[in-house]
Design an enzyme around this catalytic site. Sequence first.
Site, PDB file in Angstrom:
ATOM      1  N   LEU A 232      52.944  39.859  37.329  1.00 60.30           N
ATOM      2  CA  LEU A 232      54.139  39.005  37.316  1.00 60.30           C
ATOM      3  C   LEU A 232      54.667  38.706  35.914  1.00 60.30           C
ATOM      4  CD1 LEU A 232      52.763  36.399  39.891  1.00 60.30           C
ATOM      5  CD2 LEU A 232      54.199  38.382  40.383  1.00 60.30           C
TER       6      LEU A 232
ATOM      7  N   TRP B 268      57.044  35.984  33.283  1.00 58.67           N
ATOM      8  CA  TRP B 268      57.023  34.539  33.025  1.00 58.67           C
ATOM      9  C   TRP B 268      58.360  33.868  33.314  1.00 58.67           C
ATOM     10  CZ3 TRP B 268      60.951  34.498  29.686  1.00 58.67           C
ATOM     11  CH2 TRP B 268      61.087  35.566  28.781  1.00 58.67           C
TER      12      TRP B 268
ATOM     13  N   LYS C 150      48.394  38.538  39.210  1.00 61.71           N
ATOM     14  CA  LYS C 150      48.124  38.405  37.770  1.00 61.71           C
ATOM     15  C   LYS C 150      49.383  37.794  37.156  1.00 61.71           C
ATOM     16  CE  LYS C 150      48.274  39.753  33.462  1.00 61.71           C
ATOM     17  NZ  LYS C 150      49.077  38.831  32.658  1.00 61.71           N
TER      18      LYS C 150
ATOM     19  N   SER D  28      58.755  44.183  32.061  1.00 62.55           N
ATOM     20  CA  SER D  28      59.568  45.057  31.219  1.00 62.55           C
ATOM     21  C   SER D  28      59.397  46.530  31.616  1.00 62.55           C
ATOM     22  CB  SER D  28      59.157  44.886  29.758  1.00 62.55           C
ATOM     23  OG  SER D  28      57.803  45.246  29.608  1.00 62.55           O
TER      24      SER D  28
ATOM     25  N   TYR E 207      48.581  54.314  34.556  1.00 64.38           N
ATOM     26  CA  TYR E 207      47.303  53.817  35.088  1.00 64.38           C
ATOM     27  C   TYR E 207      47.037  54.439  36.461  1.00 64.38           C
ATOM     28  CZ  TYR E 207      47.867  49.858  31.748  1.00 64.38           C
ATOM     29  OH  TYR E 207      48.052  49.066  30.636  1.00 64.38           O
TER      30      TYR E 207
ATOM     31  N   GLU F 239      59.726  46.592  39.273  1.00 60.81           N
ATOM     32  CA  GLU F 239      61.006  45.882  39.120  1.00 60.81           C
ATOM     33  C   GLU F 239      61.102  45.549  37.638  1.00 60.81           C
ATOM     34  OE1 GLU F 239      63.123  45.587  41.389  1.00 60.81           O
ATOM     35  OE2 GLU F 239      61.986  45.806  43.247  1.00 60.81           O
TER      36      GLU F 239
ATOM     37  N   CYS G 265      66.289  38.968  34.551  1.00 59.31           N
ATOM     38  CA  CYS G 265      66.456  40.430  34.581  1.00 59.31           C
ATOM     39  C   CYS G 265      67.858  40.833  35.025  1.00 59.31           C
ATOM     40  CB  CYS G 265      65.414  41.045  35.500  1.00 59.31           C
ATOM     41  SG  CYS G 265      65.412  40.297  37.124  1.00 59.31           S
TER      42      CYS G 265
ATOM     43  N   LYS H 236      62.431  37.196  18.575  1.00 55.94           N
ATOM     44  CA  LYS H 236      63.056  38.450  19.016  1.00 55.94           C
ATOM     45  C   LYS H 236      64.551  38.220  19.326  1.00 55.94           C
ATOM     46  CE  LYS H 236      62.409  41.798  22.702  1.00 55.94           C
ATOM     47  NZ  LYS H 236      61.777  41.967  24.000  1.00 55.94           N
TER      48      LYS H 236
ATOM     49  N   GLU I 270      67.936  44.875  26.273  1.00 58.04           N
ATOM     50  CA  GLU I 270      67.855  43.622  27.005  1.00 58.04           C
ATOM     51  C   GLU I 270      67.453  42.515  26.030  1.00 58.04           C
ATOM     52  OE1 GLU I 270      64.556  43.443  29.734  1.00 58.04           O
ATOM     53  OE2 GLU I 270      65.825  42.503  31.233  1.00 58.04           O
TER      54      GLU I 270
HETATM   55  P1  NAP Z   1      56.115  42.144  30.403  1.00 58.28           P
HETATM   56  O1  NAP Z   1      55.771  41.874  28.995  1.00 58.28           O
HETATM   57  O2  NAP Z   1      56.367  43.532  30.821  1.00 58.28           O
HETATM   58  O3  NAP Z   1      54.930  41.518  31.251  1.00 58.28           O
HETATM   59  C1  NAP Z   1      54.900  41.578  32.655  1.00 58.28           C
HETATM   60  C2  NAP Z   1      53.462  41.501  33.106  1.00 58.28           C
HETATM   61  O4  NAP Z   1      52.752  42.671  32.675  1.00 58.28           O
HETATM   62  C3  NAP Z   1      52.711  40.308  32.534  1.00 58.28           C
HETATM   63  O5  NAP Z   1      51.843  39.785  33.507  1.00 58.28           O
HETATM   64  C4  NAP Z   1      51.961  40.936  31.374  1.00 58.28           C
HETATM   65  O6  NAP Z   1      50.830  40.229  30.935  1.00 58.28           O
HETATM   66  C5  NAP Z   1      51.591  42.286  31.955  1.00 58.28           C
HETATM   67  N1  NAP Z   1      51.266  43.247  30.912  1.00 58.28           N
HETATM   68  C6  NAP Z   1      51.674  43.247  29.615  1.00 58.28           C
HETATM   69  N2  NAP Z   1      51.139  44.285  28.949  1.00 58.28           N
HETATM   70  C7  NAP Z   1      50.364  44.966  29.833  1.00 58.28           C
HETATM   71  C8  NAP Z   1      49.541  46.122  29.736  1.00 58.28           C
HETATM   72  N3  NAP Z   1      49.390  46.780  28.589  1.00 58.28           N
HETATM   73  N4  NAP Z   1      48.904  46.541  30.849  1.00 58.28           N
HETATM   74  C9  NAP Z   1      49.023  45.854  31.997  1.00 58.28           C
HETATM   75  N5  NAP Z   1      49.768  44.755  32.155  1.00 58.28           N
HETATM   76  C10 NAP Z   1      50.445  44.311  31.084  1.00 58.28           C
HETATM   77  O7  NAP Z   1      57.381  41.329  30.889  1.00 58.28           O
HETATM   78  P2  NAP Z   1      57.696  39.801  30.630  1.00 58.28           P
HETATM   79  O8  NAP Z   1      58.015  39.684  29.178  1.00 58.28           O
HETATM   80  O9  NAP Z   1      56.652  38.912  31.191  1.00 58.28           O
HETATM   81  O10 NAP Z   1      59.003  39.563  31.539  1.00 58.28           O
HETATM   82  C11 NAP Z   1      60.240  39.905  31.110  1.00 58.28           C
HETATM   83  C12 NAP Z   1      60.666  41.234  31.702  1.00 58.28           C
HETATM   84  O11 NAP Z   1      60.589  41.189  33.123  1.00 58.28           O
HETATM   85  C13 NAP Z   1      62.089  41.560  31.395  1.00 58.28           C
HETATM   86  O12 NAP Z   1      62.216  42.898  30.999  1.00 58.28           O
HETATM   87  C14 NAP Z   1      62.801  41.335  32.724  1.00 58.28           C
HETATM   88  O13 NAP Z   1      63.976  42.057  32.880  1.00 58.28           O
HETATM   89  C15 NAP Z   1      61.773  41.709  33.695  1.00 58.28           C
HETATM   90  N6  NAP Z   1      62.038  41.110  35.012  1.00 58.28           N
HETATM   91  C16 NAP Z   1      62.456  41.926  36.023  1.00 58.28           C
HETATM   92  C17 NAP Z   1      62.729  41.397  37.280  1.00 58.28           C
HETATM   93  C18 NAP Z   1      63.184  42.288  38.407  1.00 58.28           C
HETATM   94  O14 NAP Z   1      63.054  41.894  39.549  1.00 58.28           O
HETATM   95  N7  NAP Z   1      63.696  43.463  38.143  1.00 58.28           N
HETATM   96  C19 NAP Z   1      62.562  40.033  37.512  1.00 58.28           C
HETATM   97  C20 NAP Z   1      62.127  39.234  36.467  1.00 58.28           C
HETATM   98  C21 NAP Z   1      61.860  39.802  35.207  1.00 58.28           C
HETATM   99  P3  NAP Z   1      50.984  39.255  29.644  1.00 58.28           P
HETATM  100  O15 NAP Z   1      51.754  38.110  30.109  1.00 58.28           O
HETATM  101  O16 NAP Z   1      49.611  38.912  29.223  1.00 58.28           O
HETATM  102  O17 NAP Z   1      51.688  40.027  28.559  1.00 58.28           O
END
Ligand code: NAP
Length: 504
Positions: A163, A165, A189, A243, A253, A265, A300, A350, A398
Amino acid sequence: MLTQAEYLAIAEQINFPTNAWIDGSYTPAINGGTLATINPATGQEIAQISACDAADVNVAVDKARQAFEAGSWSKLHPSQRKQVMIKFVKLIKRNQQELAVMEALESGKPIKDCVSIDVPETIDCIQWHAEAIDKIYDQISPSGDAALGMIVREPIGVVACVLPWNFPMLMAAWKLGPALAAGNSVILKPAEQTSMSCLRLAQLAHEAGVPAGVINVLPGLGETCGQSLGLHNDIDAVSFTGSTEVGRLFLQYSAQSNLKRVVLECGGKNPCIVLDDAERLDEVAEHVVNAVFWNMGENCSSNSRLIVHSAIKEQLMVKVLEKTRDWITGDPMDPRNALGAMISQQHFEKVMQYIEGAKQQGAELILGGSAIELNNGLFIEPTIFDQVTSDMTIAQEEVFGPVLAVMTVNSAAEAVALANDTCYGLAASVFTSNARRAHNVARAIKAGTVSVNCYSEGDMSTPFGGYKSSGFGGRDNSLMAHDQYTETKTIWIDLSTESDSQLD
Ligand code: NAP
Ligand code: MG
């Protein structure tokens, strides 16, 4: 809506959940590690949360698998699962103030939104999937009299939901609702910054009667906990929201492990097109402002590019600037504020870098552009850039902050070309008074959701997900979400023996 003082009083009373939720109880990480969860509006630590890693993932997957195979949830009659989930919904309602406050404290989101959007939509989502599950039929193939071809859906097994944040509780619900309804065991998670509302949800689900092991929550870092889930050989599916960059890792993975199903997503760089025949520009301006600044732009489907026809641009921009002034940034616990804090120091920097970069690349700053000094919090003013061109970074990447990039066009065709000129394709809006034009533009835009004469993601009954680098493998919401969490099985029964062809 309560007052700021009343919300702060609720915050004082909350017993924050800090440990992982595994097999029906709170439990510390095996290695004893913790991570701080910080209130981004004050910089103060709220609590230390268990930081799970591969060892905890192994335990949670074992428990989830045992629960799945035991059938205490997976083999319940759908109507019984429905009843338990409806009870879960009632418990969320009963605890809605606490959940909203927890969400606001940890994420910096305005309490106003947590109370009026995040919590009610979480409730609607779980209720919608609960109520759907005893109304879904399987299929019989046109196999003729000599055979019976049954096409049945089965829960896929153990599902990991990873998930973001920005909508901690709602994104958990988008996945938990259909995954639970279909009969799976689930491991959530949460993002490292926002674990608490998800942990509390799991406890409420257990109180409602979801058996131990069916829901597990593993807070922790992506690089350890998230990666271990992605690589685990006994997880059947991963549903990821986050992301695009991390989404790609989950595909890797899966390829490196058991070819688990992966649904992504991801991000967006969503356009809002306002054509020259758009009517009621006051309302249009309200949508434009809401579409970009809601949730501080940490959304997003934020419409962070305004693509406006030159014939009405001047008129519209006056109204957009005026409406933006109503969006007050400040303490998220004050229900009068519409924008809260950025999620973390790193993310704040950022966003500020994108603002500096836009100036350097020649975009014209027409509103905001600065940080706001308040209570050691991470606040940024609503910011608008004009004269943005498609080659600029803020037109392509983004930002995930309160930053609008305005681009000017002279035709609908030019607007569509610009709209499609990014690697993303999550959402878009178009404003026009001509239904045929609206339809043509909606069809021509490569995005999973196109809203016409409004900014909207649809509702629970419509699928949500992205084209191009915004998504992969499936959709959230609507009955299509169940496809993520079910396997399809064909059962072919031969009915052709001679004796069976006789009635007596
Ligand atoms: P993120 O950095 O990609 O993190 C998402 C999840 O992945 C977090 O739980 C994160 O854990 C985990 N993660 C990070 N690095 C990882 C790795 N190396 N291996 C496995 N898991 C890993 O995204 P975010 O910054 O939390 O959220 C913002 C992004 O979400 C934006 O790009 C937004 O557009 C997107 N979003 C999309 C939607 C949709 O429905 N399309 C909805 C909401 C948000 P950590 O927290 O520990 O880094
Ligand atoms: Mg991280």
